[in-house]
Design an enzyme around this catalytic site. Sequence first.
Site, short mmCIF file in Angstrom:
data_model
loop_
_atom_site.label_atom_id
_atom_site.label_comp_id
_atom_site.label_asym_id
_atom_site.label_seq_id
_atom_site.Cartn_x
_atom_site.Cartn_y
_atom_site.Cartn_z
N TYR A 162 -29.51 -18.40 45.44
CA TYR A 162 -29.79 -17.30 44.53
C TYR A 162 -28.56 -16.43 44.33
O TYR A 162 -28.19 -16.09 43.21
CB TYR A 162 -30.95 -16.47 45.08
CG TYR A 162 -31.42 -15.35 44.19
CD1 TYR A 162 -32.31 -15.59 43.15
CD2 TYR A 162 -30.97 -14.04 44.38
CE1 TYR A 162 -32.76 -14.56 42.34
CE2 TYR A 162 -31.41 -13.01 43.57
CZ TYR A 162 -32.30 -13.26 42.55
OH TYR A 162 -32.72 -12.25 41.74
N LYS A 166 -26.32 -15.74 40.90
CA LYS A 166 -26.17 -14.40 40.33
C LYS A 166 -24.70 -14.01 40.23
O LYS A 166 -24.28 -13.35 39.25
CB LYS A 166 -26.95 -13.38 41.16
CG LYS A 166 -28.46 -13.59 41.11
CD LYS A 166 -29.00 -13.48 39.68
CE LYS A 166 -30.51 -13.53 39.63
NZ LYS A 166 -31.06 -13.34 38.26
#
Length: 258
Positions: A162, A166
């Site tokens: 994740y 990002k």
Amino acid sequence: MPLESDAVSGGRQAGKVILITGASGDIGRAIAERLSCEGASLALLDLEAPLELVRNLPGPALPMACDVSDAASVVAAVDACVAKFGRLDGVVNNAATATEGLPVTELSLDAWNRTLAVNLTGAMLIAREAIPHMRRPQNAGGVILNVASQLGQVGAAGRAAYAVSKAGLIQLARSLAVDHAQEGIRALSLSPGAVLTSRLERRYGSAEAAEAALGARYLTGRLGTPQEVAAMAAHLLSDEAAFMTGCDVLVDGGYLAV
């Protein structure tokens, strides 16, 4: 729910067409409500068409099913948006998924690949299809806004895939800004801190438990709200932010200040 008093035809997004991915999630929904109240026409994408969301908006909206990790699905969605509204002025790359909280030594390759495919490659595919419909001199220019995260700049246990996705969104926005500035395209990333969403409530068992576990880590002493993220997104998409491009904007309650 949108604030009906803000829903005016002459709002700062009036006449604009904006495409939002991940529109069914709490942050996507809040952004859609805010932009609709400010006068935008919306194309709302999610794995399942967000029909209920459209019924609650004050302005025009086109709900569509789209898997942003699939190039053909993205092409079809962007084409349908332009066919419906005749133009495209902005994109909010908000679609996201996350893995279980595992270190990479225990994370499956499929989970890693799926996270990057949705969160990062999906944003690239959307931008690739949207920019030709926005670029000058044929059109008026436009804005690509990637919804990143504070985890694009700091580490967190079990969040490797994740966080990498990002961080990639932040750099993708910078690269798009550099490559397409002369075509009138602005590109930015928006990095929220922990936001009190239904996903966070499920993870901690309740809103109160989430606040108790995480709120004290922020200078504000609390978690953010989807509406606060939406307010900044609306600003960055508006002409009021015309001198902003190629940067990451933190809405993180001061988390990265200390």
